[in-house]
Motif scaffolding. Sequence first.
Motif, PDB file in Angstrom:
ATOM      1  N   ILE A 280       0.864  -1.180   0.000  1.00  0.00           N
ATOM      2  CA  ILE A 280       0.000   0.000   0.000  1.00  0.00           C
ATOM      3  C   ILE A 280       0.900   1.229   0.000  1.00  0.00           C
ATOM      4  CG2 ILE A 280      -1.797   1.299   1.178  1.00  0.00           C
ATOM      5  CD1 ILE A 280      -2.544  -1.357   2.614  1.00  0.00           C
ATOM      6  N   ARG A 281       0.786   2.029  -1.047  1.00  0.00           N
ATOM      7  CA  ARG A 281       1.559   3.261  -1.171  1.00  0.00           C
ATOM      8  C   ARG A 281       0.623   4.453  -1.013  1.00  0.00           C
ATOM      9  NH1 ARG A 281       5.579   2.804  -5.588  1.00  0.00           N
ATOM     10  NH2 ARG A 281       6.596   1.752  -3.858  1.00  0.00           N
ATOM     11  N   ALA A 282       0.928   5.314  -0.057  1.00  0.00           N
ATOM     12  CA  ALA A 282       0.150   6.527   0.179  1.00  0.00           C
ATOM     13  C   ALA A 282       0.683   7.635  -0.715  1.00  0.00           C
ATOM     14  CB  ALA A 282       0.265   6.940   1.644  1.00  0.00           C
ATOM     15  N   LEU A 283      -0.175   8.189  -1.539  1.00  0.00           N
ATOM     16  CA  LEU A 283       0.196   9.317  -2.386  1.00  0.00           C
ATOM     17  C   LEU A 283      -0.702  10.491  -2.023  1.00  0.00           C
ATOM     18  CD1 LEU A 283       0.638   7.533  -5.840  1.00  0.00           C
ATOM     19  CD2 LEU A 283       2.412   8.158  -4.183  1.00  0.00           C
ATOM     20  N   GLY A 284      -0.131  11.454  -1.335  1.00  0.00           N
ATOM     21  CA  GLY A 284      -0.899  12.600  -0.889  1.00  0.00           C
ATOM     22  C   GLY A 284      -0.655  13.818  -1.751  1.00  0.00           C
ATOM     23  N   THR A 285      -1.696  14.596  -1.949  1.00  0.00           N
ATOM     24  CA  THR A 285      -1.507  15.862  -2.655  1.00  0.00           C
ATOM     25  C   THR A 285      -0.875  16.889  -1.724  1.00  0.00           C
ATOM     26  OG1 THR A 285      -3.725  16.650  -2.101  1.00  0.00           O
ATOM     27  CG2 THR A 285      -3.473  15.442  -4.184  1.00  0.00           C
ATOM     28  N   ASN A 286      -0.856  16.581  -0.422  1.00  0.00           N
ATOM     29  CA  ASN A 286      -0.205  17.447   0.564  1.00  0.00           C
ATOM     30  C   ASN A 286       0.339  16.568   1.685  1.00  0.00           C
ATOM     31  OD1 ASN A 286      -2.173  17.262   2.888  1.00  0.00           O
ATOM     32  ND2 ASN A 286      -3.547  18.062   1.311  1.00  0.00           N
TER      33      ASN A 286
END
Length: 145
Positions: free
Chosen positions: A35-41
């Motif tokens: 699971i890779r978290a990709l946040g815009t912030n």
Amino acid sequence: MTDKRPGIAVIDGQGGGMGRALVEQIKREYPGVLIRALGTNAIATAAMMKAGAHDGATGENALILNAGKMDILIGPIGIAMANGLLGEVTPAMAAAVMASNAVKIFLPPQKKCEFHFANGDSQSLQSYIEEAMRILRAELAEQLR
């Protein structure tokens, strides 16, 4: 992905609440899946990391780079729209999401917005997460064969 296990990118912005809830449920049901978290912030990325994502990255370049490397992308529908999530999604980010060969699972917005879904009555975030998980289960069953 070069790793043998399916890779899921959970993409979220603003406070990361939807992403956090998705990471928690995916981690609980599929502990062996990346699971890779990709946040815009950074706040959104931190919320997803705290929920148990294996790794994470923040911002436009991170999302563009990773969207094409993952098997499944999951997050709010705003990640597929230029200027989505109150402007946090750049046109390049939305294009990368849509150009990715990954399976895409989108959840409807939780706040009033300028577009509508013809999917019946509004439901709770948990109802949408349950439906997203149903779709994810079917996809992972296919990929893990």
